[in-house]
Design a protein around this motif. Structure first.
Motif, PDB file in Angstrom:
ATOM      1  N   ALA A 110       0.818  -1.217   0.000  1.00  8.93           N
ATOM      2  CA  ALA A 110       0.000   0.000   0.000  1.00  8.93           C
ATOM      3  C   ALA A 110       0.855   1.272   0.000  1.00  8.93           C
ATOM      4  CB  ALA A 110      -0.956  -0.007   1.183  1.00  8.93           C
ATOM      5  N   GLY A 111       1.899   1.252  -0.819  1.00  6.91           N
ATOM      6  CA  GLY A 111       2.730   2.436  -0.975  1.00  6.91           C
ATOM      7  C   GLY A 111       3.792   2.636   0.085  1.00  6.91           C
ATOM      8  N   GLU A 112       3.789   1.832   1.134  1.00  9.99           N
ATOM      9  CA  GLU A 112       4.778   1.960   2.208  1.00  9.99           C
ATOM     10  C   GLU A 112       5.696   0.737   2.198  1.00  9.99           C
ATOM     11  OE1 GLU A 112       3.132   3.038   5.993  1.00  9.99           O
ATOM     12  OE2 GLU A 112       1.480   4.096   5.017  1.00  9.99           O
ATOM     13  N   VAL A 113       6.585   0.711   1.227  1.00 15.94           N
ATOM     14  CA  VAL A 113       7.462  -0.434   1.042  1.00 15.94           C
ATOM     15  C   VAL A 113       8.459  -0.518   2.202  1.00 15.94           C
ATOM     16  CG1 VAL A 113       9.166  -1.482  -0.501  1.00 15.94           C
ATOM     17  CG2 VAL A 113       7.196  -0.281  -1.460  1.00 15.94           C
ATOM     18  N   PRO A 114       8.547  -1.690   2.852  1.00 10.19           N
ATOM     19  CA  PRO A 114       9.475  -1.855   3.972  1.00 10.19           C
ATOM     20  C   PRO A 114      10.936  -1.665   3.550  1.00 10.19           C
ATOM     21  CG  PRO A 114       7.924  -3.684   3.855  1.00 10.19           C
ATOM     22  CD  PRO A 114       7.742  -2.879   2.619  1.00 10.19           C
ATOM     23  N   THR A 115      11.760  -1.364   4.506  1.00 12.73           N
ATOM     24  CA  THR A 115      13.172  -1.067   4.270  1.00 12.73           C
ATOM     25  C   THR A 115      13.875  -2.151   3.466  1.00 12.73           C
ATOM     26  OG1 THR A 115      13.210   0.163   6.335  1.00 12.73           O
ATOM     27  CG2 THR A 115      15.337  -0.484   5.426  1.00 12.73           C
ATOM     28  N   GLN A 116      13.642  -3.408   3.787  1.00 14.56           N
ATOM     29  CA  GLN A 116      14.376  -4.472   3.101  1.00 14.56           C
ATOM     30  C   GLN A 116      14.059  -4.553   1.613  1.00 14.56           C
ATOM     31  OE1 GLN A 116      11.991  -5.168   5.319  1.00 14.56           O
ATOM     32  NE2 GLN A 116      10.637  -6.708   4.468  1.00 14.56           N
ATOM     33  N   TRP A 117      12.929  -3.952   1.197  1.00 16.66           N
ATOM     34  CA  TRP A 117      12.571  -3.955  -0.224  1.00 16.66           C
ATOM     35  C   TRP A 117      13.119  -2.727  -0.962  1.00 16.66           C
ATOM     36  CZ3 TRP A 117      10.955  -7.789  -3.161  1.00 16.66           C
ATOM     37  CH2 TRP A 117      10.385  -8.906  -2.548  1.00 16.66           C
ATOM     38  N   ARG A 118      13.686  -1.756  -0.266  1.00 19.08           N
ATOM     39  CA  ARG A 118      14.187  -0.537  -0.923  1.00 19.08           C
ATOM     40  C   ARG A 118      15.218  -0.824  -2.014  1.00 19.08           C
ATOM     41  NH1 ARG A 118      10.716   2.770  -1.438  1.00 19.08           N
ATOM     42  NH2 ARG A 118      12.320   3.864  -2.554  1.00 19.08           N
ATOM     43  N   PRO A 119      16.197  -1.713  -1.794  1.00 19.50           N
ATOM     44  CA  PRO A 119      17.144  -1.993  -2.878  1.00 19.50           C
ATOM     45  C   PRO A 119      16.468  -2.555  -4.132  1.00 19.50           C
ATOM     46  CG  PRO A 119      17.995  -2.817  -0.796  1.00 19.50           C
ATOM     47  CD  PRO A 119      16.576  -2.390  -0.549  1.00 19.50           C
ATOM     48  N   VAL A 120      15.394  -3.305  -3.933  1.00 15.16           N
ATOM     49  CA  VAL A 120      14.646  -3.845  -5.074  1.00 15.16           C
ATOM     50  C   VAL A 120      13.927  -2.712  -5.801  1.00 15.16           C
ATOM     51  CG1 VAL A 120      12.828  -5.448  -5.791  1.00 15.16           C
ATOM     52  CG2 VAL A 120      14.399  -6.064  -3.910  1.00 15.16           C
ATOM     53  N   ILE A 121      13.316  -1.819  -5.061  1.00 15.05           N
ATOM     54  CA  ILE A 121      12.613  -0.671  -5.643  1.00 15.05           C
ATOM     55  C   ILE A 121      13.595   0.218  -6.413  1.00 15.05           C
ATOM     56  CG2 ILE A 121      11.319   1.446  -5.081  1.00 15.05           C
ATOM     57  CD1 ILE A 121       9.709  -1.128  -4.664  1.00 15.05           C
ATOM     58  N   ASP A 122      14.785   0.387  -5.854  1.00 10.78           N
ATOM     59  CA  ASP A 122      15.781   1.267  -6.477  1.00 10.78           C
ATOM     60  C   ASP A 122      16.370   0.685  -7.759  1.00 10.78           C
ATOM     61  OD1 ASP A 122      15.362   3.020  -4.385  1.00 10.78           O
ATOM     62  OD2 ASP A 122      17.152   2.370  -3.262  1.00 10.78           O
ATOM     63  N   ARG A 123      16.482  -0.656  -7.835  1.00 14.14           N
ATOM     64  CA  ARG A 123      17.091  -1.305  -9.004  1.00 14.14           C
ATOM     65  C   ARG A 123      16.346  -2.596  -9.334  1.00 14.14           C
ATOM     66  NH1 ARG A 123      23.351  -1.465  -8.654  1.00 14.14           N
ATOM     67  NH2 ARG A 123      23.053  -1.393 -10.892  1.00 14.14           N
ATOM     68  N   PRO A 124      15.091  -2.493  -9.739  1.00 14.31           N
ATOM     69  CA  PRO A 124      14.268  -3.699  -9.912  1.00 14.31           C
ATOM     70  C   PRO A 124      14.774  -4.646 -10.999  1.00 14.31           C
ATOM     71  CG  PRO A 124      13.117  -1.767 -10.742  1.00 14.31           C
ATOM     72  CD  PRO A 124      14.336  -1.271 -10.036  1.00 14.31           C
ATOM     73  N   THR A 125      15.226  -4.123 -12.106  1.00 14.50           N
ATOM     74  CA  THR A 125      15.695  -4.988 -13.185  1.00 14.50           C
ATOM     75  C   THR A 125      16.916  -5.779 -12.747  1.00 14.50           C
ATOM     76  OG1 THR A 125      14.802  -3.492 -14.848  1.00 14.50           O
ATOM     77  CG2 THR A 125      16.506  -5.039 -15.578  1.00 14.50           C
ATOM     78  N   GLN A 126      17.837  -5.119 -12.064  1.00 16.12           N
ATOM     79  CA  GLN A 126      19.031  -5.818 -11.588  1.00 16.12           C
ATOM     80  C   GLN A 126      18.662  -6.879 -10.550  1.00 16.12           C
ATOM     81  OE1 GLN A 126      18.620  -2.599 -11.992  1.00 16.12           O
ATOM     82  NE2 GLN A 126      20.359  -1.802 -13.155  1.00 16.12           N
ATOM     83  N   TRP A 127      17.702  -6.547  -9.678  1.00 17.01           N
ATOM     84  CA  TRP A 127      17.293  -7.520  -8.674  1.00 17.01           C
ATOM     85  C   TRP A 127      16.644  -8.732  -9.326  1.00 17.01           C
ATOM     86  CZ3 TRP A 127      12.834  -9.933  -7.112  1.00 17.01           C
ATOM     87  CH2 TRP A 127      12.953 -10.691  -5.941  1.00 17.01           C
ATOM     88  N   ILE A 128      15.772  -8.509 -10.292  1.00 17.41           N
ATOM     89  CA  ILE A 128      15.107  -9.624 -10.979  1.00 17.41           C
ATOM     90  C   ILE A 128      16.151 -10.543 -11.605  1.00 17.41           C
ATOM     91  CG2 ILE A 128      13.650 -10.250 -12.952  1.00 17.41           C
ATOM     92  CD1 ILE A 128      12.042  -7.621 -12.345  1.00 17.41           C
ATOM     93  N   ARG A 129      17.129  -9.980 -12.282  1.00 13.24           N
ATOM     94  CA  ARG A 129      18.179 -10.797 -12.915  1.00 13.24           C
ATOM     95  C   ARG A 129      18.982 -11.560 -11.868  1.00 13.24           C
ATOM     96  NH1 ARG A 129      19.697  -6.079 -16.921  1.00 13.24           N
ATOM     97  NH2 ARG A 129      18.112  -6.467 -18.504  1.00 13.24           N
ATOM     98  N   ALA A 130      19.324 -10.895 -10.769  1.00 13.00           N
ATOM     99  CA  ALA A 130      20.091 -11.550  -9.707  1.00 13.00           C
ATOM    100  C   ALA A 130      19.275 -12.676  -9.069  1.00 13.00           C
ATOM    101  CB  ALA A 130      20.523 -10.532  -8.663  1.00 13.00           C
ATOM    102  N   TYR A 131      17.990 -12.426  -8.870  1.00 14.53           N
ATOM    103  CA  TYR A 131      17.101 -13.443  -8.306  1.00 14.53           C
ATOM    104  C   TYR A 131      17.024 -14.650  -9.242  1.00 14.53           C
ATOM    105  CZ  TYR A 131      12.723 -15.605  -6.744  1.00 14.53           C
ATOM    106  OH  TYR A 131      11.767 -16.486  -6.326  1.00 14.53           O
TER     107      TYR A 131
END
Length: 183
Positions: free
Chosen positions: A112-133
């Protein structure tokens, strides 16, 4: 309420029992146990195999998925939701093609728009995270394939046992030792 998943199955009389040898469920169980701190009964030799096979960044990549406060895996990257037939290598290809916008939209909805801290790196670089995952999932699965193949006769026997019980209308409870690999 956000931060957890609820599964409502209905009444026992309405449940349909099935058995599936689902690679994605197995991979999710392996990474949850090894990197997520979620005990899934993974034997120590398998844990070592997974740790040795996974990229050195695996724990960091997987951290958002298993945080104790917000244990959420978006459907678009969940090996069980996004791959109904359970083929991990196909799912890894699909992950590499996944639009960052799809992942971001799911996270926005989930939190609901309040992304927890641990998800911030994913929000900041989603494409890189998806590839790494995808890289982590693929490495873990490729290391585990020999175990999966050795377990195939046990999985087939368990499928027959459960199928027979369902046809008789009397599903039997799980018997420890009846199958070597959950999946």
């Amino acid at each position: 309420m956000h931060g957890h998943t609820a599964l409502h199955l209905g009444t026992l009389d309405d449940l349909r029992v099935s058995v599936a040898d689902h690679q994605g469920a197995t991979v999710l169980s392996l990474v949850a146990d090894v990197f997520g701190g979620r005990g899934h009964g993974v034997p120590s030799q398998w844990r070592r195999m997974v740790l040795d096979a996974a990229p050195s960044t695996a724990a960091t990549v997987l951290r958002p998925l298993f945080d104790p406060g917000y244990s959420v895996i978006p459907d678009c990257v969940t090996p069980t939701a996004s791959m109904p037939r359970g083929d991990v290598l196909t799912q890894c290809e699909q992950l590499r093609d996944l639009s960052a916008d799809v992942l971001l939209a799911e996270l926005e909805t989930e939190f609901a728009g309040e992304v927890p801290t641990q998800w911030r790196p994913v929000i900041d670089r989603p494409t890189q995270w998806i590839r790494a995952y995808a890289q982590v999932v693929q490495a873990v699965w490729q290391a585990f394939v020999p175990v999966w193949e050795r377990a195939r006769p046990l999985l087939e026997r368990e499928t027959e046992r459960v199928g027979s019980a369902v046809v008789r209308g009397a599903p039997t409870p799980y018997c420890p030792g009846s199958a070597a690999v959950a999946g």
